[in-house]
Design a protein around this motif. Structure first.
Motif, PDB file in Angstrom:
ATOM      1  N   UNK A  20       0.847  -1.187   0.000  1.00  0.00           N
ATOM      2  CA  UNK A  20       0.000   0.000   0.000  1.00  0.00           C
ATOM      3  C   UNK A  20       0.879   1.231   0.000  1.00  0.00           C
ATOM      4  N   UNK A  21       0.748   2.038  -1.030  1.00  0.00           N
ATOM      5  CA  UNK A  21       1.562   3.228  -1.189  1.00  0.00           C
ATOM      6  C   UNK A  21       0.804   4.457  -0.743  1.00  0.00           C
ATOM      7  N   UNK A  22       1.545   5.436  -0.227  1.00  0.00           N
ATOM      8  CA  UNK A  22       1.009   6.770  -0.067  1.00  0.00           C
ATOM      9  C   UNK A  22       0.962   7.308  -1.500  1.00  0.00           C
ATOM     10  N   UNK A  23      -0.203   7.385  -2.066  1.00  0.00           N
ATOM     11  CA  UNK A  23      -0.366   7.690  -3.492  1.00  0.00           C
ATOM     12  C   UNK A  23       0.310   8.988  -3.897  1.00  0.00           C
ATOM     13  N   UNK A  24       0.117  10.031  -3.117  1.00  0.00           N
ATOM     14  CA  UNK A  24       0.711  11.324  -3.449  1.00  0.00           C
ATOM     15  C   UNK A  24       2.228  11.242  -3.457  1.00  0.00           C
ATOM     16  N   UNK A  25       2.775  10.645  -2.424  1.00  0.00           N
ATOM     17  CA  UNK A  25       4.234  10.557  -2.311  1.00  0.00           C
ATOM     18  C   UNK A  25       4.825   9.676  -3.417  1.00  0.00           C
ATOM     19  N   UNK A  26       4.182   8.545  -3.692  1.00  0.00           N
ATOM     20  CA  UNK A  26       4.678   7.648  -4.729  1.00  0.00           C
ATOM     21  C   UNK A  26       4.610   8.318  -6.100  1.00  0.00           C
ATOM     22  N   UNK A  27       3.531   9.042  -6.366  1.00  0.00           N
ATOM     23  CA  UNK A  27       3.390   9.765  -7.634  1.00  0.00           C
ATOM     24  C   UNK A  27       4.482  10.823  -7.780  1.00  0.00           C
ATOM     25  N   UNK A  28       4.792  11.529  -6.704  1.00  0.00           N
ATOM     26  CA  UNK A  28       5.865  12.532  -6.755  1.00  0.00           C
ATOM     27  C   UNK A  28       7.210  11.882  -7.097  1.00  0.00           C
ATOM     28  N   UNK A  29       7.478  10.730  -6.521  1.00  0.00           N
ATOM     29  CA  UNK A  29       8.735  10.024  -6.779  1.00  0.00           C
ATOM     30  C   UNK A  29       8.804   9.583  -8.237  1.00  0.00           C
ATOM     31  N   UNK A  30       7.706   9.072  -8.760  1.00  0.00           N
ATOM     32  CA  UNK A  30       7.661   8.638 -10.161  1.00  0.00           C
ATOM     33  C   UNK A  30       7.888   9.826 -11.089  1.00  0.00           C
ATOM     34  N   UNK A  31       7.184  10.920 -10.840  1.00  0.00           N
ATOM     35  CA  UNK A  31       7.324  12.102 -11.681  1.00  0.00           C
ATOM     36  C   UNK A  31       8.754  12.636 -11.663  1.00  0.00           C
ATOM     37  N   UNK A  32       9.370  12.645 -10.488  1.00  0.00           N
ATOM     38  CA  UNK A  32      10.748  13.119 -10.380  1.00  0.00           C
ATOM     39  C   UNK A  32      11.694  12.187 -11.148  1.00  0.00           C
ATOM     40  N   UNK A  33      11.486  10.879 -11.031  1.00  0.00           N
ATOM     41  CA  UNK A  33      12.334   9.909 -11.739  1.00  0.00           C
ATOM     42  C   UNK A  33      12.207  10.078 -13.247  1.00  0.00           C
ATOM     43  N   UNK A  34      11.001  10.271 -13.731  1.00  0.00           N
ATOM     44  CA  UNK A  34      10.784  10.461 -15.168  1.00  0.00           C
ATOM     45  C   UNK A  34      11.438  11.765 -15.629  1.00  0.00           C
ATOM     46  N   UNK A  35      11.317  12.804 -14.828  1.00  0.00           N
ATOM     47  CA  UNK A  35      11.933  14.085 -15.164  1.00  0.00           C
ATOM     48  C   UNK A  35      13.463  13.961 -15.220  1.00  0.00           C
ATOM     49  N   UNK A  36      14.046  13.255 -14.256  1.00  0.00           N
ATOM     50  CA  UNK A  36      15.502  13.088 -14.225  1.00  0.00           C
ATOM     51  C   UNK A  36      16.029  12.213 -15.365  1.00  0.00           C
ATOM     52  N   UNK A  37      15.157  11.400 -15.935  1.00  0.00           N
ATOM     53  CA  UNK A  37      15.577  10.540 -17.044  1.00  0.00           C
ATOM     54  C   UNK A  37      15.093  11.080 -18.383  1.00  0.00           C
ATOM     55  N   UNK A  38      14.901  12.381 -18.466  1.00  0.00           N
ATOM     56  CA  UNK A  38      14.358  13.006 -19.678  1.00  0.00           C
ATOM     57  C   UNK A  38      15.194  12.742 -20.919  1.00  0.00           C
ATOM     58  N   UNK A  39      16.473  12.464 -20.744  1.00  0.00           N
ATOM     59  CA  UNK A  39      17.336  12.223 -21.896  1.00  0.00           C
ATOM     60  C   UNK A  39      17.279  10.778 -22.394  1.00  0.00           C
ATOM     61  N   UNK A  40      16.500   9.924 -21.747  1.00  0.00           N
ATOM     62  CA  UNK A  40      16.409   8.517 -22.148  1.00  0.00           C
ATOM     63  C   UNK A  40      14.961   8.038 -22.175  1.00  0.00           C
TER      64      UNK A  40
END
Length: 113
Positions: free
Chosen positions: A3-23
């Motif tokens: 069970x994830x804290x939805x808001x927190x997990x979504x923030x982590x996913x969005x940040x990871x996608x943003x940091x991998x913008x070059x791939x």
């Protein structure tokens, strides 16, 4: 299923996608990992020397920078297994950070002697 804290997990996913913008490959791996983690189709078990990532098809050991899956072993491509391990590590670190910043209520009981 975790069970994830939805808001927190979504923030982590969005940040990871943003940091991998070059791939685009990493972004796709992150999205697949996030979907699998949310649905319970991917389970990450942390081990002393890495993690065991179990999917609907198989389980693979994921070590720092490597994975036993065919995508990594034969093509050295980003995979959902490594992405899932990293997302869980970031999520767990965020949970610890939140716990450390929350105030702790302490009660004492005093006795008259």
């Amino acid at each position: 299923m975790m069970n994830f804290n939805t808001r927190q997990f979504t923030e982590i996913i969005e940040k990871a996608i943003l940091l991998s913008a070059d791939s685009k490959r990493w972004q796709k791996a992150i999205e697949r990992a996030a979907d699998g983690l949310r649905s319970g189709n991917i389970v990450v078990t942390e081990l002393a020397s890495g993690a065991l990532v179990t999917t609907e098809n198989a389980s693979y050991r994921v070590m720092t920078g490597s994975c036993e899956c065919p995508a990594y072993q034969y093509k050295h491509q980003p995979c959902k297994h490594r992405a899932a391990r990293r997302l869980i590590a970031l999520y767990n670190a965020a949970l610890i950070e939140v716990e450390e910043t929350q105030p702790v209520e302490t009660r004492t009981i005093e006795y008259d002697h």
